[in-house]
Motif scaffolding. Structure first.
Motif, PDB file in Angstrom:
ATOM      1  N   TYR B   9      -3.050   9.025  -4.170  1.00 64.28           N
ATOM      2  CA  TYR B   9      -1.878   9.191  -3.114  1.00 64.28           C
ATOM      3  C   TYR B   9      -2.612   9.601  -2.014  1.00 64.28           C
ATOM      4  CZ  TYR B   9       1.354   8.169  -6.836  1.00 64.28           C
ATOM      5  OH  TYR B   9       2.150   7.517  -7.514  1.00 64.28           O
ATOM      6  N   ALA B  10      -1.528   9.661  -0.947  1.00 61.56           N
ATOM      7  CA  ALA B  10      -2.298   9.973   0.454  1.00 61.56           C
ATOM      8  C   ALA B  10      -1.836  11.654   0.492  1.00 61.56           C
ATOM      9  CB  ALA B  10      -1.662   9.207   1.562  1.00 61.56           C
ATOM     10  N   ALA B  11      -2.782  12.280   1.466  1.00 62.16           N
ATOM     11  CA  ALA B  11      -2.337  13.497   2.042  1.00 62.16           C
ATOM     12  C   ALA B  11      -2.609  14.579   1.290  1.00 62.16           C
ATOM     13  CB  ALA B  11      -0.978  13.659   2.705  1.00 62.16           C
ATOM     14  N   THR B  12      -1.735  15.514   0.778  1.00 66.26           N
ATOM     15  CA  THR B  12      -1.866  16.617   0.122  1.00 66.26           C
ATOM     16  C   THR B  12      -1.701  16.469  -1.532  1.00 66.26           C
ATOM     17  OG1 THR B  12       0.476  17.206   0.088  1.00 66.26           O
ATOM     18  CG2 THR B  12      -0.872  17.769   1.784  1.00 66.26           C
ATOM     19  N   PRO B  13      -2.624  17.098  -2.365  1.00 69.92           N
ATOM     20  CA  PRO B  13      -2.447  17.135  -3.893  1.00 69.92           C
ATOM     21  C   PRO B  13      -1.183  17.935  -4.024  1.00 69.92           C
ATOM     22  CG  PRO B  13      -4.140  18.752  -2.908  1.00 69.92           C
ATOM     23  CD  PRO B  13      -3.549  18.009  -1.924  1.00 69.92           C
ATOM     24  N   PRO B  19      -4.885  13.398  -4.893  1.00 71.59           N
ATOM     25  CA  PRO B  19      -5.443  12.420  -3.781  1.00 71.59           C
ATOM     26  C   PRO B  19      -6.439  11.446  -4.159  1.00 71.59           C
ATOM     27  CG  PRO B  19      -6.317  14.880  -3.685  1.00 71.59           C
ATOM     28  CD  PRO B  19      -5.386  14.675  -4.620  1.00 71.59           C
ATOM     29  N   THR B  20      -7.082  10.880  -3.409  1.00 75.55           N
ATOM     30  CA  THR B  20      -8.058   9.720  -3.803  1.00 75.55           C
ATOM     31  C   THR B  20      -9.192  10.060  -4.691  1.00 75.55           C
ATOM     32  OG1 THR B  20      -7.246   8.313  -1.846  1.00 75.55           O
ATOM     33  CG2 THR B  20      -9.243   7.680  -2.836  1.00 75.55           C
ATOM     34  N   VAL B 226     -11.972  -7.923  -7.658  1.00 78.35           N
ATOM     35  CA  VAL B 226     -10.955  -7.042  -7.677  1.00 78.35           C
ATOM     36  C   VAL B 226     -11.151  -6.078  -6.267  1.00 78.35           C
ATOM     37  CG1 VAL B 226      -9.945  -5.065  -8.409  1.00 78.35           C
ATOM     38  CG2 VAL B 226     -11.183  -6.590  -9.987  1.00 78.35           C
ATOM     39  N   LEU B 227     -10.062  -6.287  -5.361  1.00 79.52           N
ATOM     40  CA  LEU B 227      -9.988  -5.387  -4.280  1.00 79.52           C
ATOM     41  C   LEU B 227      -8.936  -4.282  -4.335  1.00 79.52           C
ATOM     42  CD1 LEU B 227     -10.168  -5.093  -1.128  1.00 79.52           C
ATOM     43  CD2 LEU B 227      -8.446  -7.041  -0.869  1.00 79.52           C
ATOM     44  N   TYR B 228      -9.328  -3.281  -4.083  1.00 80.40           N
ATOM     45  CA  TYR B 228      -8.595  -2.031  -4.001  1.00 80.40           C
ATOM     46  C   TYR B 228      -8.215  -1.918  -2.446  1.00 80.40           C
ATOM     47  CZ  TYR B 228      -6.839   2.776  -3.716  1.00 80.40           C
ATOM     48  OH  TYR B 228      -6.260   3.961  -3.257  1.00 80.40           O
ATOM     49  N   HIS B 229      -7.071  -2.127  -2.063  1.00 79.65           N
ATOM     50  CA  HIS B 229      -7.063  -1.887  -0.552  1.00 79.65           C
ATOM     51  C   HIS B 229      -5.891  -0.693  -0.551  1.00 79.65           C
ATOM     52  CE1 HIS B 229      -5.954  -2.801   3.652  1.00 79.65           C
ATOM     53  NE2 HIS B 229      -7.183  -3.674   3.703  1.00 79.65           N
ATOM     54  N   GLU B 230      -6.063  -0.002   0.496  1.00 81.99           N
ATOM     55  CA  GLU B 230      -4.761   1.030   0.699  1.00 81.99           C
ATOM     56  C   GLU B 230      -3.644   0.282   1.203  1.00 81.99           C
ATOM     57  OE1 GLU B 230      -3.338   2.531   4.036  1.00 81.99           O
ATOM     58  OE2 GLU B 230      -5.078   2.924   4.809  1.00 81.99           O
ATOM     59  N   SER B 231      -2.829   0.975   0.609  1.00 78.16           N
ATOM     60  CA  SER B 231      -1.099   0.581   1.124  1.00 78.16           C
ATOM     61  C   SER B 231      -0.377   1.956   1.360  1.00 78.16           C
ATOM     62  CB  SER B 231      -0.685  -0.551   0.379  1.00 78.16           C
ATOM     63  OG  SER B 231      -0.576   0.150  -1.009  1.00 78.16           O
ATOM     64  N   THR B 232      -0.484   2.676   2.423  1.00 76.35           N
ATOM     65  CA  THR B 232      -0.203   3.711   2.657  1.00 76.35           C
ATOM     66  C   THR B 232       1.442   3.715   2.810  1.00 76.35           C
ATOM     67  OG1 THR B 232      -2.055   4.632   3.595  1.00 76.35           O
ATOM     68  CG2 THR B 232      -0.027   5.802   3.994  1.00 76.35           C
ATOM     69  N   PHE B 233       1.914   2.790   3.368  1.00 76.68           N
ATOM     70  CA  PHE B 233       3.180   2.389   3.912  1.00 76.68           C
ATOM     71  C   PHE B 233       4.213   1.171   3.225  1.00 76.68           C
ATOM     72  CE2 PHE B 233       1.389   4.626   7.538  1.00 76.68           C
ATOM     73  CZ  PHE B 233       2.211   6.048   7.277  1.00 76.68           C
ATOM     74  N   LEU B 234       5.252   1.244   2.950  1.00 74.77           N
ATOM     75  CA  LEU B 234       6.141   0.278   2.861  1.00 74.77           C
ATOM     76  C   LEU B 234       6.513  -0.525   4.213  1.00 74.77           C
ATOM     77  CD1 LEU B 234       8.573   1.368  -0.023  1.00 74.77           C
ATOM     78  CD2 LEU B 234       6.344  -0.238  -0.198  1.00 74.77           C
ATOM     79  N   ASP B 235       6.818  -1.756   4.206  1.00 74.19           N
ATOM     80  CA  ASP B 235       7.204  -2.511   5.424  1.00 74.19           C
ATOM     81  C   ASP B 235       7.990  -1.490   6.607  1.00 74.19           C
ATOM     82  OD1 ASP B 235       6.317  -4.956   6.458  1.00 74.19           O
ATOM     83  OD2 ASP B 235       8.167  -5.698   6.433  1.00 74.19           O
ATOM     84  N   SER B 270       1.671   6.957   0.650  1.00 76.68           N
ATOM     85  CA  SER B 270       2.391   8.199   0.988  1.00 76.68           C
ATOM     86  C   SER B 270       3.290   8.598   0.131  1.00 76.68           C
ATOM     87  CB  SER B 270       3.248   7.649   2.371  1.00 76.68           C
ATOM     88  OG  SER B 270       4.152   8.844   2.691  1.00 76.68           O
ATOM     89  N   THR B 271       3.128  10.038   0.073  1.00 81.83           N
ATOM     90  CA  THR B 271       3.875  10.681  -0.869  1.00 81.83           C
ATOM     91  C   THR B 271       5.324  10.897  -0.471  1.00 81.83           C
ATOM     92  OG1 THR B 271       3.349  12.748   0.137  1.00 81.83           O
ATOM     93  CG2 THR B 271       1.924  12.399  -1.653  1.00 81.83           C
ATOM     94  N   ARG B 272       5.901  10.109   0.554  1.00 76.98           N
ATOM     95  CA  ARG B 272       7.339  10.138   0.834  1.00 76.98           C
ATOM     96  C   ARG B 272       8.009   9.176  -0.010  1.00 76.98           C
ATOM     97  NH1 ARG B 272       7.335   8.127   6.726  1.00 76.98           N
ATOM     98  NH2 ARG B 272       5.019   9.027   6.596  1.00 76.98           N
ATOM     99  N   TYR B 273       7.362   8.408  -0.943  1.00 76.50           N
ATOM    100  CA  TYR B 273       8.057   7.363  -1.652  1.00 76.50           C
ATOM    101  C   TYR B 273       8.001   7.787  -2.985  1.00 76.50           C
ATOM    102  CZ  TYR B 273       6.898   4.406   2.490  1.00 76.50           C
ATOM    103  OH  TYR B 273       6.769   4.074   3.622  1.00 76.50           O
ATOM    104  N   ASN B 274       9.159   7.482  -3.822  1.00 76.29           N
ATOM    105  CA  ASN B 274       9.122   8.104  -5.140  1.00 76.29           C
ATOM    106  C   ASN B 274       9.095   6.902  -5.978  1.00 76.29           C
ATOM    107  OD1 ASN B 274       9.868  10.846  -4.749  1.00 76.29           O
ATOM    108  ND2 ASN B 274      11.994   9.982  -3.984  1.00 76.29           N
ATOM    109  N   ASP B 275       9.271   5.661  -5.584  1.00 72.64           N
ATOM    110  CA  ASP B 275       9.219   4.480  -6.605  1.00 72.64           C
ATOM    111  C   ASP B 275       8.056   3.385  -6.068  1.00 72.64           C
ATOM    112  OD1 ASP B 275       9.297   2.322  -7.978  1.00 72.64           O
ATOM    113  OD2 ASP B 275      11.430   1.803  -7.315  1.00 72.64           O
ATOM    114  N   ILE B 276       6.808   3.774  -6.624  1.00 73.76           N
ATOM    115  CA  ILE B 276       5.763   2.991  -6.056  1.00 73.76           C
ATOM    116  C   ILE B 276       5.516   1.720  -6.633  1.00 73.76           C
ATOM    117  CG2 ILE B 276       4.173   5.069  -6.094  1.00 73.76           C
ATOM    118  CD1 ILE B 276       2.577   3.988  -8.442  1.00 73.76           C
ATOM    119  N   THR B 277       6.565   1.168  -7.435  1.00 74.31           N
ATOM    120  CA  THR B 277       6.754  -0.385  -7.863  1.00 74.31           C
ATOM    121  C   THR B 277       7.102  -1.236  -6.574  1.00 74.31           C
ATOM    122  OG1 THR B 277       8.820  -0.324  -8.477  1.00 74.31           O
ATOM    123  CG2 THR B 277       7.293   0.307 -10.038  1.00 74.31           C
TER     124      THR B 277
END
Lengths: 302, 302
Positions: B9-13, B19-20, B226-235, B270-277
């Motif tokens: 997850y991004a930003a704060t624990p 965090p990463t 395998v590629l781990y690529h960040e995806s901080t945001f949704l569209d 981003s920790t703003r999202y509750n549903d990472i699916t």
């Protein structure tokens, strides 16, 4: 006053124990004392409104007492904190925090003040109209201070019944609270002591971690209501105290006894022990006052 | 190879997210990639034998990627580690770690090597007979590298049945594994291809966090398993990517598609999202290969 133990174990954070950090709520203040790794998560876990923390007191620069500070400072930034933040701790703390902010190209959204300590004598580091905070020089492997938190004498408390019986106007209340007498219209002088109670007694909390056994601190912490004193070891490991500059539970209790404290809170347990109740048992053989075992998450209201 | 997600997850624990940090086990190595605050506790929680970690790769000097490094280095010291430890990361990482060790008057019980990075071009940072690690220059707010981990071609594998049928002596085995032919006592030449299988295929894992959308990385990560690529945001938050230099799930998927990777692992939410699916759902509209949602504690065997 209310004391929340965020972590009270020595050395390394583990899944079941946290390094030193506590929150002291006193006279409207929320003070953070030490900040081992994971402190910000512990603050969230205990559901503390940690944006209320304006003063952070760091005892010394061993990791288990301050590695969580930079994370908390960063999180305050991400939360767009505006209130000033004051950090008290040994010289060097400013450099290490500012270096990390510089490397991440970060600027705090709030004013961040460092109060770096170097004195080997007890000194006042914070004071306002409610609370005064002094250092307690400790004897550890690196420069270390405990902190003594003391409420100030408040105003005298009004005896409303007596005041109303005498027909004293409300405009005198502030004067009376400050200890003044009142002269009635007929010239009668009403003595302050007849219309007030004494102020609430002051409260004093002494935080002493980490330290070798040192009776030098006794004059500073004499008669405090509550003393948190490190007790890294049980008596069986007393031989480790000199090398590591730590204490046993019995030694902490001896300090509590000599200082005539009200309540002794034990903590900073070595992670080698599985049963922390043994610390209290050993301390009880020396000190007959109240003894409490700190544990992560514990809340004490004094 | 085995990938254990310690935090994604991004930003704060927080109490529920970390965090990463990840552990990549590849060809006998245990690599640690990034080390946000709390990494050492996550290593314990996942019951990893973390003393096996000899190489730590830090992408950049934002706190959520390296504030846990000093704690881990200190804990290795308290555990009396003897094995060398190598840290790879942006210039500055050595100063910040050594400053903290100096302030606590600490000396590691092991040799601690820093490999500070400044190049904006991909470069080899580690290589032995089993694995090679290269940087993947990323586009973030501060100097940042992803890392490409690649197993080396191993030896050819013996067809034991065929070899025994031909009565070939064991003393030829090393030669055969290296690709050599065998001449029997009667002069017959046995072609290597008739008594071996090809070596195991190489495996490649690319870690890319944090970064703005950048097709410049595609030549480096082309065809990785395998590629781990960040995806901080949704569209819906795509407008935030330019300012923050992060990516959406769809953008991560586009990179995966253009690079023809086998599996895409999403993370750094981003920790703003509750549903990472939702990240996987959005990525699936772009990339038809396997997509996995990283989550704290997830273990992927590839």
């Amino acid at each position: 006053m209310k004391l929340t133990i965020l972590g009270c174990y020595a050395a390394t954070p583990r899944t079941i124990t946290n390094p030193t950090s506590q929150v002291l709520e006193m006279n409207g203040h929320m003070f953070l004392i030490d900040a081992g790794e994971g402190t910000q998560v512990q603050l969230r876990r205990r559901k503390l409104k940690f944006q209320r923390i304006n003063h952070i007191f760091i005892s010394h620069l061993h990791g288990d007492h301050f590695y969580g500070l930079i994370g908390l400072i960063s999180t305050f930034m991400l939360l767009n904190r505006q209130a000033d933040l004051h950090v008290y701790g040994p010289k060097g703390i400013k450099e290490v925090i500012l270096l990390q902010l510089r490397l991440s190209n970060s600027f705090t959204s709030y004013k961040l003040y460092f109060h770096e300590l170097t004195s080997k004598e007890s000194e006042i580091v914070f004071e306002d109209d409610k609370v005064i905070v002094r250092t307690i020089p400790l004897d550890h492997r690196v420069y270390t201070n405990g902190y003594l938190f003391e409420t100030k004498h408040g105003e005298r408390r009004l005896r409303i019944g007596a005041i109303e019986d005498l027909g004293i106007d409300r405009c005198y209340y502030q004067k009376i609270k400050r200890g003044g007498n009142v002269t009635l219209d007929d010239g009668t002088v009403i003595e302050n002591k007849d219309i007030t109670y004494d102020p609430e007694p002051t409260e004093r909390y002494a935080f002493c971690s980490d330290t070798y056994y040192s009776e030098a601190i006794i004059p500073i912490i004499k008669d405090v209501n509550v003393l948190y004193h490190e007790s890294t070891f049980l008596d069986s490991e007393e031989h480790n105290t000199q090398r590591t500059k730590h204490c046993t539970a019995k030694q902490a209790a001896k300090i509590a006894k000599l200082a005539n404290v009200g309540t002794l809170v034990l903590g900073h347990y070595s992670t080698r022990y599985n049963d922390i109740t043994l610390f209290k048992k050993e301390a009880e053989t020396v000190f007959s006052g109240t003894i409490l075992n700190a544990d992560d998450g514990a809340i004490f209201n004094f």
